[in-house]
Every structure is written in structure tokens, then in C-alpha cells.
Write an enzyme that holds these catalytic residues in place. Structure first.
Site, PDB file in Angstrom:
ATOM      1  N   SER A 148       0.786   1.140  -6.802  1.00 50.53           N
ATOM      2  CA  SER A 148       1.592   0.179  -6.061  1.00 50.53           C
ATOM      3  C   SER A 148       0.768  -1.087  -5.892  1.00 50.53           C
ATOM      4  O   SER A 148      -0.461  -1.072  -6.075  1.00 50.53           O
ATOM      5  CB  SER A 148       1.942   0.770  -4.676  1.00 50.53           C
ATOM      6  OG  SER A 148       2.418  -0.227  -3.787  1.00 50.53           O
ATOM      7  N   TYR A 161      -0.226   5.568   3.279  1.00 47.99           N
ATOM      8  CA  TYR A 161       0.233   5.159   1.950  1.00 47.99           C
ATOM      9  C   TYR A 161      -0.815   4.292   1.260  1.00 47.99           C
ATOM     10  O   TYR A 161      -1.157   4.501   0.089  1.00 47.99           O
ATOM     11  CB  TYR A 161       1.553   4.409   2.089  1.00 47.99           C
ATOM     12  CG  TYR A 161       2.269   4.117   0.792  1.00 47.99           C
ATOM     13  CD1 TYR A 161       3.171   5.035   0.259  1.00 47.99           C
ATOM     14  CD2 TYR A 161       2.069   2.923   0.105  1.00 47.99           C
ATOM     15  CE1 TYR A 161       3.842   4.768  -0.926  1.00 47.99           C
ATOM     16  CE2 TYR A 161       2.732   2.652  -1.071  1.00 47.99           C
ATOM     17  CZ  TYR A 161       3.621   3.572  -1.586  1.00 47.99           C
ATOM     18  OH  TYR A 161       4.282   3.299  -2.762  1.00 47.99           O
TER      19      TYR A 161
END
Length: 266
Positions: A148, A161
Site C-alpha cells: 500500500s 495496518y
């Protein structure tokens, strides 16, 4: 007006994974679903892994018109031994499965932090560990880790995350260094916000954490740092995965292929 070139650039060979076996985690929806379909379209036998049996069944229904095969495999990645076993015999591994919770650190449940790290970092390690003996034995393999922009940048309220994605970047680079003598590449794909259920589900949490109305989260929070003011589509991410698995991606390893609409250009 410039006339077209009399010698157009030659087209590269299409992605051909006939005879290859791929494993895609988080395959029931979003990026994982798009990747599973793309690899099956290239002729691969795709083991589609997810804990969502209904979503996998819906995905498998699309395989009739594809050159490859989609095989649903219901698996909870917190079962690490089962994850490693499932990866045996894999030629192409796409580590995609992810979960998200948006909370300040002081309010972040420790058990959820542990689960996020298990699913998004420890499970990819075990899957890679399970896949490498076969890849090394045949002198070819492709590992693609769906990271990401948060593998390269941090955002507030996403401690688990961000930590998992940063760890995945390091794991991917280590696998690249170890795999290079064996014909195995390992790379990350780093999209910004993708039009997936994972993003849609965090809108309310983002609104509460940042103190803005939910309808303003997309423009004021999610796309704030992106020069291109739209969500990226799952199919665009799948094409990046396909490139890394194809013949023109054979020299790309230990890299992070960034699809962030200009976010990291700041």
C-alpha cells in the site's frame, strides 16, 4: 500535426501462465478477486484463498469462460500452519489479504493489532516459506505482495495496518535477495485507496476519528494527498501484478511498484 511513426513499437508477448499454479489470498473480493481473475485469464490454475466461502463460490462461477481455472479454497489465515501448507507447489504467490481498523493508538484493541499483524505479515511469511521450495526447485517463481502507499507513508489512526505494510516491504525485499539466485522475484505493489469494500467500510471510522461528516471523508481525508483525485480500480492493481509475473518483469525484484496517484510525490 505529427504523423504516426512508420515503425510502431513492437508489442510485447501477452502474459501466458498456462501450466502455472497461482495462489491469491483475500480472493473473494476487491483486489484479490481482480488478481485471481486476471491470472486465470492468463491461463493459470488459481487457488483462490479466503475465509469468505460465499464470495469464493461467486468468484468460481466466473471461471467457465476463462482459459485458466479458479479453485476456491476456504482458509482463515490466522491458521498459519494451514496457510504454509496451502502454498506448497505454488508458482505465483499473491499476498493480498488485509483487514483494517481506524482508531487512535491509545484506543486500539491489542487483540485486533495482533490479528492484523498475523494476517498481513506473519501469514505472508508462512505462505512464502511454503511456496519457496517448489519455486527454487524449478528455478522460477513470482511473489507479489500487495502492499500500500501505507507501506511507504504513515497515516494517523492506522497503527496496525501501517506497521504490517511496512513489515511486508522488508519481508518482500529479503525474499528478493534470497530468491534471486533461484529465478524467483519478489516485489510489492503499492496502491493508494482502491475502490474496494475494505475502503468503503472504513468511511464511518474515518469520519469519527477525524471529526468530519462521513460524506466528506473521501475528498477531505482519503484523496487529500493524491494528485489524481479518484480511487484506483482493483483491475488496475491486477494489471500491475500481471506485469510483475510476465516476461518483461523478470528483472524487477526487491521493488515497490507505486500506484498512488502522486501521493508520494509530495
Amino acid at each position: 500535426m505529427t504523423s504516426p511513426s512508420p515503425h510502431p513499437a513492437p508489442q510485447g508477448p501477452p502474459l501466458d501462465l498456462d501450466g502455472r499454479t497461482a495462489l491469491v489470498t483475500g480472493a473473494a473480493g476487491g483486489i484479490g478477486r481482480a488478481c485471481a481473475l486476471r491470472l486465470a485469464a492468463a491461463g493459470a490454475k488459481v487457488k483462490a484463498v479466503d475465509r469468505d466461502a460465499e464470495g469464493l463460490a461467486a468468484l468460481a462461477g466466473h471461471s467457465a469462460h476463462l482459459p485458466g481455472v479458479l479453485e476456491p479454497h476456504v482458509l482463515d489465515l490466522t491458521d498459519l500452519d494451514a496457510a504454509e501448507h496451502a502454498a506448497a507447489g505454488t508458482d505465483v504467490l499473491v499476498n493480498n489479504a488485509g483487514i483494517q481498523l481506524v482508531r487512535p493508538i491509545e484506543e486500539f484493541p491489542p487483540d485486533v493489532f495482533h490479528t492484523v499483524l498475523t494476517v498481513m505479515l506473519e501469514a505472508p511469511f508462512r505462505l512464502i516459506r511454503g511456496a519457496l521450495p517448489h519455486m527454487y526447485g524449478q528455478g522460477w517463481g513470482r511473489i507479489v505482495n500487495i502492499s500500500s502507499v501505507h507501506g511507504l507513508r504513515a497515516s494517523a489512526y492506522k497503527s496496525a495496518y501501517v506497521a504490517a505494510k511496512h513489515g511486508l516491504e522488508g519481508l518482500s525485499k529479503t525474499a528478493a535477495l534470497e530468491g534471486a539466485p533461484h529465478g524467483v522475484t519478489s516485489n510489492c505493489v503499492n496502491p493508494a485507496y482502491v475502490r474496494t469494500p475494505l475502503v468503503e467500510r472504513q468511511l464511518a471510522d474515518q469520519a469519527e476519528a477525524h471529526g468530519v461528516p462521513e460524506e466528506r471523508v473521501l475528498s477531505d481525508i482519503l484523496l487529500k494527498d493524491s494528485a489524481v483525485k479518484r480511487l484506483i480500480e482493483p483491475e488496475e492493481v491486477a494489471e500491475a501484478v500481471a506485469y510483475l509475473c510476465g516476461p518483461h518483469g523478470s528483472f524487477v525484484t526487491g521493488s515497490s511498484l507505486v500506484l498512488d496517484g502522486g501521493w508520494t510525490a509530495h
